[in-house]
Design an enzyme around this catalytic site. Structure first.
Site, mmCIF file in Angstrom:
data_model
loop_
_atom_site.group_PDB
_atom_site.id
_atom_site.type_symbol
_atom_site.label_atom_id
_atom_site.label_comp_id
_atom_site.label_asym_id
_atom_site.label_seq_id
_atom_site.Cartn_x
_atom_site.Cartn_y
_atom_site.Cartn_z
ATOM 1 N N GLY A 322 0.260 -7.640 0.282
ATOM 2 C CA GLY A 322 -1.117 -8.498 -0.041
ATOM 3 C C GLY A 322 -1.095 -9.032 -1.166
ATOM 4 O O GLY A 322 -0.175 -9.275 -2.098
ATOM 5 N N HIS A 324 -3.275 -7.863 -3.895
ATOM 6 C CA HIS A 324 -2.597 -7.103 -4.888
ATOM 7 C C HIS A 324 -1.211 -6.829 -5.418
ATOM 8 O O HIS A 324 -1.019 -6.671 -6.292
ATOM 9 C CB HIS A 324 -3.500 -5.656 -4.618
ATOM 10 N N CYS A 325 -0.559 -6.904 -4.205
ATOM 11 C CA CYS A 325 0.943 -6.581 -4.412
ATOM 12 C C CYS A 325 1.737 -7.698 -5.169
ATOM 13 O O CYS A 325 2.627 -7.660 -5.595
ATOM 14 C CB CYS A 325 1.561 -6.497 -2.947
ATOM 15 N N ILE A 326 0.826 -8.950 -5.046
ATOM 16 C CA ILE A 326 1.556 -9.993 -5.931
ATOM 17 C C ILE A 326 1.389 -10.320 -7.039
ATOM 18 O O ILE A 326 1.649 -11.419 -7.796
ATOM 19 C CB ILE A 326 1.824 -11.258 -4.865
#
Length: 336
Positions: A322, A324-326
């Protein structure tokens, strides 16, 4: 650390120096094609760049697509990549105080592609080192597997994580829960760790990263997803985590989970928790479902002094993560 040294892991809502991201390149995980993934990443990066500096790591051969889609004020850094999840391959910065002086310290950990799930990953394992060289950070390396998406902090010494991830034998099988907790407390200058049992159902790529199920919104309040649908695969997970959070003495705010979506018979790990806080901004995922508007309204209430930009995250979800992950924040830690 000497007795005169203190550490603090700044909360994500504190002032940032910059955001770090990595340009999509692993073709096989983007079933709708790299072009759509890159447009999705560019939308996030360009939005954040209106509020704070953005650094994008790009493979040299992918320069044309990055330069075409990214705002001109985004700084591009060329070195080899295997994948695009900056949250898990970047260093984590802590504030270090030594004899009255305050400095930024970059923590570097082992990256093993979430338990050797994806190969190759040798280039990604070196990204943290590259970033520290670019920003000329003081560096401390640890021989422990740890991804940025697996832990969350409140800036006041409490760390939030899941047993499903940090105790998974594909990370640090030689370490017990007590070993890992002691390591986290010492390395981040923390006081306590809140261990949730599991992450959101279907988050098999990361083995239940915390950033898909719960996060701090201030030093005493945790936001988590919820559902009243007993048929949901997450119902019992949310119930157990709710009790753990209350027992830890934290306030709890619950956001409705996005409606269930399945791919190849497996529930996808959709999450509104996977948002990114930038300077004066929150970038919130949208999934095109009926809960999107309620999530937006709730985030506006939780962050009244920040702009809330809700951006379609479906193409990012296809790759396994998502917003936040990137993204990874580099906190602004001014020497004193």
């Amino acid at each position: 650390m000497s007795q005169l040294t203190k550490r603090r892991w700044p909360a994500e809502w504190e002032k940032h120096q910059a955001t770090w991201m990595a340009w999509p390149c692993r073709k096989e995980i983007w079933s709708n094609g790299l072009e759509k993934a890159r447009h999705a990443f560019a939308k996030i990066a360009n939005t954040i760049s209106e509020y704070e500096p953005v650094n994008m790591i790009v493979r040299a051969e992918d320069a044309p697509s990055a330069q075409k889609l990214l705002n001109s004020d985004i700084e591009i850094h060329f070195f080899e990549l295997d994948d695009s999840w900056a949250r898990d391959i970047s260093p984590l910065w802590v504030e270090e105080q030594l004899d009255g002086s305050k400095h930024s310290l970059a923590l570097k950990f082992i990256f093993n592609a979430w338990g050797n799930k994806f190969e190759p990953y040798a280039h990604d394992a070196k990204v943290a080192e590259h970033i520290t060289q670019i920003v000329q950070s003081k560096v401390e390396s640890h021989d422990v597997v740890l991804e940025g998406g697996s832990i969350h902090g409140n800036g006041q010494g409490t760390i939030l994580t899941t047993k499903e991830c940090l105790l998974n034998p594909n990370r640090n099988p030689q370490l017990t829960q007590d070993d890992i907790e002691s390591f986290l407390l010492k390395t981040f200058g923390a006081k306590d760790v809140i261990w949730l049992n599991k992450g959101v159902f279907g988050d098999v790529d990361t083995d239940g990263h915390i950033d898909n199920i719960a996060c701090f919104v201030d030093d005493k309040t945790i936001l988590t997803q919820s559902t009243s649908d007993r048929a949901s695969e997450n119902f019992s997970i949310y119930h157990e985590n709710r009790e753990i959070i209350h027992d830890a003495g934290m306030s709890l705010v619950e956001i409705p989970e996005p409606e269930a979506r399945y791919r190849d018979g497996e529930r996808e790990p959709l999450s509104y928790i996977n948002y990114y806080i930038a300077n004066d901004l929150v970038v919130l995922p949208a999934f095109g479902c009926k809960q999107d508007q309620a999530a937006l309204s709730m985030l506006k209430d939780l962050y009244p002094k920040r702009d809330i930009k809700q951006i379609d995250a479906n193409e990012i979800l296809i790759g396994g993560g998502g917003i936040h992950c990137i993204t990874m924040q580099q906190p602004l830690i001014q020497s004193a």
